[in-house]
Every structure is written in structure tokens, then in C-alpha cells.
Design a protein around this motif. Structure first.
Motif, PDB file in Angstrom:
ATOM      1  N   GLY A 111      62.767  83.873  50.864  1.00 23.94           N
ATOM      2  CA  GLY A 111      62.600  85.080  51.647  1.00 23.94           C
ATOM      3  C   GLY A 111      63.602  84.910  52.904  1.00 23.94           C
ATOM      4  O   GLY A 111      64.822  85.242  53.038  1.00 23.94           O
ATOM      5  N   THR A 112      62.948  86.036  54.089  1.00 20.99           N
ATOM      6  CA  THR A 112      63.638  86.189  55.549  1.00 20.99           C
ATOM      7  C   THR A 112      63.207  84.576  56.332  1.00 20.99           C
ATOM      8  O   THR A 112      63.696  84.471  57.347  1.00 20.99           O
ATOM      9  N   GLY A 113      62.499  83.718  56.016  1.00 24.26           N
ATOM     10  CA  GLY A 113      62.356  82.058  56.675  1.00 24.26           C
ATOM     11  C   GLY A 113      63.022  80.816  56.083  1.00 24.26           C
ATOM     12  O   GLY A 113      64.219  80.668  55.698  1.00 24.26           O
ATOM     13  N   THR A 114      62.381  80.091  56.074  1.00 26.30           N
ATOM     14  CA  THR A 114      63.341  78.958  54.964  1.00 26.30           C
ATOM     15  C   THR A 114      62.150  77.777  55.005  1.00 26.30           C
ATOM     16  O   THR A 114      60.931  77.952  55.407  1.00 26.30           O
ATOM     17  N   ARG A 115      62.421  77.210  53.710  1.00 24.72           N
ATOM     18  CA  ARG A 115      61.922  76.073  53.502  1.00 24.72           C
ATOM     19  C   ARG A 115      62.220  74.385  53.722  1.00 24.72           C
ATOM     20  O   ARG A 115      63.099  75.002  54.084  1.00 24.72           O
ATOM     21  N   VAL A 116      61.264  73.942  54.680  1.00 28.29           N
ATOM     22  CA  VAL A 116      61.132  72.534  55.293  1.00 28.29           C
ATOM     23  C   VAL A 116      61.292  71.709  54.541  1.00 28.29           C
ATOM     24  O   VAL A 116      60.011  72.091  53.825  1.00 28.29           O
ATOM     25  N   ARG A 117      62.198  70.669  54.010  1.00 25.79           N
ATOM     26  CA  ARG A 117      61.535  69.737  53.078  1.00 25.79           C
ATOM     27  C   ARG A 117      62.072  68.877  53.688  1.00 25.79           C
ATOM     28  O   ARG A 117      62.981  68.247  53.971  1.00 25.79           O
ATOM     29  N   TRP A 118      61.112  67.509  54.358  1.00 26.15           N
ATOM     30  CA  TRP A 118      60.926  66.119  54.945  1.00 26.15           C
ATOM     31  C   TRP A 118      60.755  65.275  53.644  1.00 26.15           C
ATOM     32  O   TRP A 118      59.724  64.785  53.118  1.00 26.15           O
ATOM     33  N   THR A 119      61.888  64.735  53.695  1.00 26.58           N
ATOM     34  CA  THR A 119      61.819  63.192  52.446  1.00 26.58           C
ATOM     35  C   THR A 119      61.375  62.676  54.110  1.00 26.58           C
ATOM     36  O   THR A 119      62.614  61.977  54.809  1.00 26.58           O
ATOM     37  N   PHE A 120      60.438  60.847  53.989  1.00 26.25           N
ATOM     38  CA  PHE A 120      60.754  59.908  54.537  1.00 26.25           C
ATOM     39  C   PHE A 120      60.730  58.261  53.236  1.00 26.25           C
ATOM     40  O   PHE A 120      59.454  58.742  52.455  1.00 26.25           O
ATOM     41  N   ALA A 121      61.627  57.834  53.387  1.00 20.63           N
ATOM     42  CA  ALA A 121      61.937  56.759  52.578  1.00 20.63           C
ATOM     43  C   ALA A 121      62.032  55.390  53.311  1.00 20.63           C
ATOM     44  O   ALA A 121      63.413  55.427  54.417  1.00 20.63           O
ATOM     45  N   VAL A 122      60.965  54.923  52.989  1.00 20.27           N
ATOM     46  CA  VAL A 122      61.136  53.285  53.048  1.00 20.27           C
ATOM     47  C   VAL A 122      61.305  52.319  52.417  1.00 20.27           C
ATOM     48  O   VAL A 122      61.206  52.080  51.488  1.00 20.27           O
ATOM     49  N   ASP A 123      61.805  51.176  53.370  1.00 24.09           N
ATOM     50  CA  ASP A 123      61.171  49.863  52.838  1.00 24.09           C
ATOM     51  C   ASP A 123      61.026  48.494  53.715  1.00 24.09           C
ATOM     52  O   ASP A 123      61.219  48.582  54.671  1.00 24.09           O
ATOM     53  N   GLY A 124      60.623  47.763  53.354  1.00 27.81           N
ATOM     54  CA  GLY A 124      60.066  46.126  54.243  1.00 27.81           C
ATOM     55  C   GLY A 124      59.367  45.123  53.491  1.00 27.81           C
ATOM     56  O   GLY A 124      59.387  44.793  52.199  1.00 27.81           O
ATOM     57  N   THR A 125      58.648  44.640  54.069  1.00 26.51           N
ATOM     58  CA  THR A 125      57.626  43.254  54.067  1.00 26.51           C
ATOM     59  C   THR A 125      56.890  44.184  52.787  1.00 26.51           C
ATOM     60  O   THR A 125      56.566  45.653  52.875  1.00 26.51           O
ATOM     61  N   ALA A 126      55.722  43.968  51.895  1.00 26.43           N
ATOM     62  CA  ALA A 126      54.925  43.663  51.171  1.00 26.43           C
ATOM     63  C   ALA A 126      53.991  44.813  51.685  1.00 26.43           C
ATOM     64  O   ALA A 126      53.085  45.878  51.951  1.00 26.43           O
ATOM     65  N   PRO A 127      52.847  43.713  53.289  1.00 25.41           N
ATOM     66  CA  PRO A 127      52.405  44.966  53.860  1.00 25.41           C
ATOM     67  C   PRO A 127      52.799  46.086  54.673  1.00 25.41           C
ATOM     68  O   PRO A 127      52.068  46.554  55.197  1.00 25.41           O
ATOM     69  N   PHE A 128      53.947  45.757  55.055  1.00 26.07           N
ATOM     70  CA  PHE A 128      54.547  46.653  55.349  1.00 26.07           C
ATOM     71  C   PHE A 128      54.506  48.838  54.630  1.00 26.07           C
ATOM     72  O   PHE A 128      53.868  49.618  55.136  1.00 26.07           O
ATOM     73  N   ARG A 129      55.453  48.370  53.763  1.00 22.00           N
ATOM     74  CA  ARG A 129      55.293  48.728  52.269  1.00 22.00           C
ATOM     75  C   ARG A 129      53.609  49.529  52.128  1.00 22.00           C
ATOM     76  O   ARG A 129      53.510  50.729  51.744  1.00 22.00           O
ATOM     77  N   PHE A 130      53.254  49.069  51.860  1.00 20.29           N
ATOM     78  CA  PHE A 130      51.606  49.284  51.677  1.00 20.29           C
ATOM     79  C   PHE A 130      51.137  50.093  52.725  1.00 20.29           C
ATOM     80  O   PHE A 130      50.225  50.604  52.384  1.00 20.29           O
ATOM     81  N   ALA A 131      51.020  49.244  54.355  1.00 18.63           N
ATOM     82  CA  ALA A 131      50.795  50.530  54.903  1.00 18.63           C
ATOM     83  C   ALA A 131      51.695  52.030  55.507  1.00 18.63           C
ATOM     84  O   ALA A 131      50.934  53.314  55.283  1.00 18.63           O
ATOM     85  N   CYS A 132      52.908  52.242  54.516  1.00 18.28           N
ATOM     86  CA  CYS A 132      53.330  53.264  54.147  1.00 18.28           C
ATOM     87  C   CYS A 132      52.701  53.853  53.994  1.00 18.28           C
ATOM     88  O   CYS A 132      52.989  54.838  53.749  1.00 18.28           O
ATOM     89  N   GLY A 133      52.147  53.305  53.050  1.00 17.26           N
ATOM     90  CA  GLY A 133      51.791  54.349  51.923  1.00 17.26           C
ATOM     91  C   GLY A 133      50.370  55.159  51.824  1.00 17.26           C
ATOM     92  O   GLY A 133      49.744  55.599  51.487  1.00 17.26           O
ATOM     93  N   LEU A 134      49.702  54.610  52.419  1.00 17.21           N
ATOM     94  CA  LEU A 134      48.130  54.668  53.194  1.00 17.21           C
ATOM     95  C   LEU A 134      48.802  55.689  54.066  1.00 17.21           C
ATOM     96  O   LEU A 134      47.629  56.599  54.314  1.00 17.21           O
ATOM     97  N   ALA A 135      49.797  55.705  54.986  1.00 12.69           N
ATOM     98  CA  ALA A 135      50.031  57.017  55.642  1.00 12.69           C
ATOM     99  C   ALA A 135      50.546  57.898  55.489  1.00 12.69           C
ATOM    100  O   ALA A 135      50.337  59.073  56.647  1.00 12.69           O
ATOM    101  N   ARG A 136      50.916  57.966  54.275  1.00 10.09           N
ATOM    102  CA  ARG A 136      51.080  59.359  53.761  1.00 10.09           C
ATOM    103  C   ARG A 136      49.866  60.272  54.008  1.00 10.09           C
ATOM    104  O   ARG A 136      50.578  61.720  54.111  1.00 10.09           O
ATOM    105  N   PRO A 137      48.812  61.217  54.091  1.00  9.82           N
ATOM    106  CA  PRO A 137      48.035  61.934  54.429  1.00  9.82           C
ATOM    107  C   PRO A 137      48.268  61.697  55.755  1.00  9.82           C
ATOM    108  O   PRO A 137      48.519  63.248  56.618  1.00  9.82           O
TER     109      PRO A 137
END
Length: 159
Positions: A111-137
Motif C-alpha cells: 500500500g503506502t507503507g512497507t512489508r518488512v520481512r526478517w530472516t534469521f538463519a543459523v547453524d551451530g552445535t546441537a545445543p545451540f540449534r536447539f536453543a535457537c529453535g526454542l527462541a523463536r517466540p
């Protein structure tokens, strides 16, 4: 302790083991939003409450970002295509377990504004990936609050 992350490109966004995408419409124009993201790097701390410091490095080719809680990033800008996309890769961080990180801010007219889309993409150790999954909300709330604050900042500046 800071450590080097894998040097990945923009294509990492499509193949990252953990990928979160959030979108929101704002009343500010794509040009204004892009300027706030790419050109006014120090201004990030004024609208993104998790950011305590953001500053450009190497003439804007890189950035230093610090978050509440002590997390630090040194980033390389991958794309700065006005007014459509701003993306960066994290090169160095003190986040334990991180191996690769890319963030992309996509902007499209709405319309007269903007659609802002943010993509957060990561890799790491299994605990890091798990924590990032839980961090979604929490990441979603942080994005929503930040984009709303940015929109208020930009629309009040335009008035």
C-alpha cells in the motif's frame, strides 16, 4: 570468549539448519526503512531494544553490534540493495556454540507503507540449534516490537 564463525554467503539463508522468518507491515516507506537499517546503523539502539550499540566499520562494509546481556557480533554486509534488501553475516561472536549466522531484512511496498520481512538463519552445535529453535517466540516478539518502534520513529520524523 569471541570466536570466528564459518564464512557463508546469502544462499545460507535457504539451507540453514535453523531458520526463522517474521514479517510485519509498517506505514513508513521502503526507502525510509532501508535508510534506518543500512545507513543509520547507530540508530538501531533507538528502536531495537535488544541492541545497546551498533556502529559501522570499514566505511559501512562491516558492523559491530552489542546486545543487552553482553552478546557481541562483528558482521559483514552481504547485500545493501536500496530499498529492497539488507543482509549481513556474523563473522565473530561470543555466543557459545554458534558456527554460522546470516540475517536478511527484505522490504516490499505494501500500500503506502512497507512489508518488512526478517530472516534469521543459523547453524551451530546441537545445543545451540536447539536453543535457537526454542527462541523463536522471543525473537518474534523482539522483531514485532522493534519494527513497531522503528515505524513510530520514522513516521514521527516525517511529520
Amino acid at each position: 570468549m569471541a570466536h570466528l564463525l564459518r564464512e557463508v554467503g546469502l544462499d545460507f539463508i535457504e539451507r540453514a539448519p535453523v531458520r526463522h522468518v517474521f514479517a510485519r507491515e509498517v506505514s513508513a516507506t521502503p526507502e525510509a526503512v532501508f535508510h534506518a537499517l543500512a545507513d543509520d546503523v547507530p540508530g538501531w539502539s533507538q528502536w531495537f531494544s535488544a541492541v545497546t550499540l551498533a556502529r559501522p566499520l570499514d566505511g559501512g562494509a562491516r558492523r559491530e553490534v552489542r546486545l543487552r546481556g553482553g552478546t557481541r557480533f562483528e558482521e559483514t554486509i552481504l547485500v545493501a540493495k536500496s530499498p529492497e534488501v539488507y543482509a549481513y553475516r556474523v563473522d565473530v561472536t561470543n555466543a557459545p556454540g554458534a558456527r554460522a549466522m546470516v540475517e536478511e531484512w527484505g522490504l516490499a511496498p505494501a500500500g503506502t507503507g512497507t512489508r518488512v520481512r526478517w530472516t534469521f538463519a543459523v547453524d551451530g552445535t546441537a545445543p545451540f540449534r536447539f536453543a535457537c529453535g526454542l527462541a523463536r517466540p522471543g525473537l518474534g516478539r523482539a522483531f514485532r516490537d522493534a519494527v513497531n518502534a522503528l515505524d513510530r520513529r520514522l513516521t514521527s520524523a516525517a511529520s
